[in-house]
Design an enzyme around this catalytic site. Structure first.
Site, short mmCIF file in Angstrom:
data_model
loop_
_atom_site.label_atom_id
_atom_site.label_comp_id
_atom_site.label_asym_id
_atom_site.label_seq_id
_atom_site.Cartn_x
_atom_site.Cartn_y
_atom_site.Cartn_z
N ASP A 117 -35.89 -35.82 -65.78
CA ASP A 117 -35.58 -34.50 -66.33
C ASP A 117 -35.50 -34.57 -67.85
O ASP A 117 -35.00 -35.55 -68.43
CB ASP A 117 -34.25 -33.99 -65.76
CG ASP A 117 -34.37 -33.69 -64.26
OD1 ASP A 117 -35.50 -33.79 -63.72
OD2 ASP A 117 -33.34 -33.36 -63.65
N HIS A 134 -33.35 -39.38 -65.99
CA HIS A 134 -33.46 -38.57 -67.22
C HIS A 134 -34.24 -39.31 -68.29
O HIS A 134 -34.04 -40.51 -68.49
CB HIS A 134 -32.06 -38.19 -67.73
CG HIS A 134 -31.35 -37.27 -66.78
ND1 HIS A 134 -30.75 -37.73 -65.64
CD2 HIS A 134 -31.20 -35.92 -66.79
CE1 HIS A 134 -30.25 -36.69 -64.97
NE2 HIS A 134 -30.50 -35.59 -65.65
ZN LIG Z 1 -31.25 -31.17 -66.39
#
Ligand SMILES: [Zn+2]
Length: 292
Positions: A100, A251
């Protein structure tokens, strides 16, 4: 007139989406504490004609455009049934690594290029969920990701708000403005949406489907936004939880603190176990898996 037709269609669709039983929901073994039930009920809302959420700063880039500028508005995708995806087929040995790229306008984030370097070194496919505001401030990085055929690009909202409780207009703006910037910058259109913090309600899921996207959650959480979770613990989490069809969430916005460090061992482990790494669309059978 066109707008009124669209509203009528949207309301009809929402009603159908809420009453139909063909909502694709894979059950999660460990449902998120922040999530509410995906069971849908009839929402009531209206859309105003013009989305009001616009980037507050003009995108800047050091890349010299060499192509004809694309339009500011991405082509509209046909609406789809609600697809709420936690994982793919449990009978096939495919696993999707997802990263992400979250950013709230008031809380800038970064880009951990080491992750891309590792993925390239291992020739590993991956799916990146792009925040609209993140793309606005990371144009070169967006183009870098888009230039790699191993990478799929998804939509991660514009400003990473908690979507439940927001109006239909605001939720739609979060989705559409991000689609538009992704298209403007890369010519790509995402068909996948990742919810900010995984949070949703009935209206949010209906609108994501109305805009033609699948909602992509995950079934393996590495915990990488927590700086105290080191690479070894991330890999332990993957070893404990991964199975056929798993979607692993991480992430790449600089807040996956040990992600790049954990990745080589993770990829090696998954391949040793016989898993093939694929993009999310390949995992779901929406795109073919290339022969290797
Ligand atoms: Zn996010």
């Amino acid at each position: 007139m066109k707008f009124i037709q669209r509203i009528v269609l949207l309301l009809a669709f929402m009603l159908a989406a809420c009453q139909t039983t063909n909502v694709t929901v894979y059950e999660s073994p460990t449902p998120s504490a922040t999530s509410t039930s995906p069971k849908v009920s009839t929402p009531t809302f209206t859309l105003s004609p013009e989305p009001t959420l616009t980037p507050s700063v003009t995108p800047t880039s050091t890349v010299t455009p060499t192509e004809t500028p694309r339009p500011d508005v991405a082509p509209t995708l046909p609406y789809t049934d609600v697809h709420f995806i936690l994982h793919g087929d449990r009978n096939k040995p495919y696993v999707a690594l997802t990263f992400d790229l979250c950013q709230k306008p008031e809380l800038p984030s970064w880009f951990d290029k080491r992750i891309v370097d590792v993925l390239n070194e291992y020739d590993a496919p991956a799916t990146f969920f792009m925040g609209g505001d993140w793309m606005r401030t990371h144009v070169d990085e967006t183009l870098l990701l888009a230039s790699n055929p191993n990478f799929e690009l998804g939509n991660h909202s514009w400003s990473h708000p908690d979507l439940p409780g927001l109006s239909a207009e605001v939720i739609s703006s979060e989705i559409v403005n991000t689609q538009n910037l992704l298209y403007k910058l890369t010519g790509r259109q995402s068909t996948l949406f990742r919810l900010p913090a995984g949070k949703y309600d009935d209206l949010t899921l209906g609108l994501i489907a109305w805009h033609g996207l699948y909602t992509i959650q995950w079934d393996v959480e590495t915990g990488d936004p927590d700086p105290t979770i080191d690479a070894e613990r991330m890999n332990w989490a993957v070893r404990e939880r991964v199975q056929n069809g798993s979607i692993i969430v991480m992430h790449a916005n600089g807040r996956g603190w040990h992600t790049a460090e954990a990745l080589p061992q993770m990829i090696e482990y998954l391949r040793e176990q016989g898993y093939t790494l694929v993009t999310v669309s390949q995992l779901l059978g929406l795109e073919p898996i290339p022969d290797n």
